[in-house]
Design a protein around this motif. Structure first.
Motif, PDB file in Angstrom:
ATOM      1  N   TYR A  89       0.826  -1.211   0.000  1.00 19.45           N
ATOM      2  CA  TYR A  89       0.000   0.000   0.000  1.00 19.45           C
ATOM      3  C   TYR A  89       0.860   1.261   0.000  1.00 19.45           C
ATOM      4  O   TYR A  89       0.606   2.188  -0.770  1.00 19.45           O
ATOM      5  N   LEU A  90       1.885   1.283   0.852  1.00 16.80           N
ATOM      6  CA  LEU A  90       2.724   2.478   0.951  1.00 16.80           C
ATOM      7  C   LEU A  90       3.578   2.717  -0.293  1.00 16.80           C
ATOM      8  O   LEU A  90       4.056   3.822  -0.500  1.00 16.80           O
ATOM      9  N   THR A  91       3.753   1.701  -1.113  1.00 18.85           N
ATOM     10  CA  THR A  91       4.492   1.874  -2.362  1.00 18.85           C
ATOM     11  C   THR A  91       3.732   2.815  -3.291  1.00 18.85           C
ATOM     12  O   THR A  91       4.318   3.718  -3.889  1.00 18.85           O
ATOM     13  N   ALA A  92       2.439   2.610  -3.426  1.00 17.07           N
ATOM     14  CA  ALA A  92       1.600   3.420  -4.320  1.00 17.07           C
ATOM     15  C   ALA A  92       0.146   3.284  -3.871  1.00 17.07           C
ATOM     16  O   ALA A  92      -0.584   2.433  -4.384  1.00 17.07           O
ATOM     17  N   PRO A  93      -0.289   4.086  -2.901  1.00 16.72           N
ATOM     18  CA  PRO A  93      -1.633   3.940  -2.342  1.00 16.72           C
ATOM     19  C   PRO A  93      -2.758   3.972  -3.386  1.00 16.72           C
ATOM     20  O   PRO A  93      -3.676   3.157  -3.331  1.00 16.72           O
ATOM     21  N   ALA A  94      -2.693   4.892  -4.321  1.00 17.11           N
ATOM     22  CA  ALA A  94      -3.770   5.019  -5.315  1.00 17.11           C
ATOM     23  C   ALA A  94      -3.835   3.809  -6.237  1.00 17.11           C
ATOM     24  O   ALA A  94      -4.911   3.429  -6.686  1.00 17.11           O
ATOM     25  N   ARG A 101      -9.098   7.647  -0.594  1.00 11.24           N
ATOM     26  CA  ARG A 101      -8.993   9.107  -0.482  1.00 11.24           C
ATOM     27  C   ARG A 101      -7.592   9.625  -0.150  1.00 11.24           C
ATOM     28  O   ARG A 101      -7.378  10.828  -0.148  1.00 11.24           O
ATOM     29  N   MET A 102      -6.660   8.756   0.144  1.00  5.92           N
ATOM     30  CA  MET A 102      -5.337   9.220   0.552  1.00  5.92           C
ATOM     31  C   MET A 102      -4.601   9.787  -0.654  1.00  5.92           C
ATOM     32  O   MET A 102      -4.345   9.089  -1.632  1.00  5.92           O
ATOM     33  N   ALA A 103      -4.257  11.068  -0.559  1.00  3.56           N
ATOM     34  CA  ALA A 103      -3.616  11.761  -1.674  1.00  3.56           C
ATOM     35  C   ALA A 103      -2.106  11.527  -1.720  1.00  3.56           C
ATOM     36  O   ALA A 103      -1.458  11.903  -2.681  1.00  3.56           O
ATOM     37  N   PHE A 104      -1.546  10.911  -0.704  1.00  2.00           N
ATOM     38  CA  PHE A 104      -0.099  10.682  -0.626  1.00  2.00           C
ATOM     39  C   PHE A 104       0.352   9.811  -1.793  1.00  2.00           C
ATOM     40  O   PHE A 104      -0.246   8.768  -2.066  1.00  2.00           O
TER      41      PHE A 104
END
Length: 125
Positions: A89-94, A101-104
């Motif tokens: 997930y933290l590699t590419a959340p979108a 909704r996480m824009a990071f």
């Protein structure tokens, strides 16, 4: 012959290591987590900000923290947070949970991801 193969297999398996990824450094992870603090916190209050509180995240079903309004994509993702799912997930959340909704944009450095995961786990109360 069979005994020799069995001994060779045992010797080989005894020396093999399984790459579960580095454990991560929570001290370095705290520095990485500074980028996350605008939206997330990790404390026993379990109150959230723009993003959900990450206290006791390990083993939690995604989209399940009471009182936080998750996107339908996150709530319906079926994920359970562990080292592997957090790393993905933290590699590419979108890309990992389309429509969340996480824009990071994510953490491209694998060491940063392992360190922040170690910090999240160590900071949980």
């Amino acid at each position: 012959m069979i005994a020799a193969l069995a001994m060779a297999a045992a010797a080989c398996s005894a020396t093999m290591t399984y790459a579960a990824g580095p454990a991560g450094d929570p001290v370095k992870g705290k520095t990485v987590f500074a980028r996350c603090m605008a939206c997330h916190k990790i404390d026993a209050s379990n109150t959230s900000g723009l993003g959900p509180n990450l206290n006791r995240l390990a083993g939690r079903r995604a989209g399940s923290l009471p009182g936080f309004r998750y996107s339908p994509a996150m709530a319906g993702s079926g994920k359970v947070w562990n080292d592997a799912s957090l790393d993905a997930y933290l590699t590419a959340p979108a890309r990992n949970v389309p429509g969340n909704r996480m824009a990071f944009p994510g953490l491209s450095n694998p060491a940063d991801r392992q360190n922040v995961i170690a910090y999240i786990k160590s900071a949980s109360k």
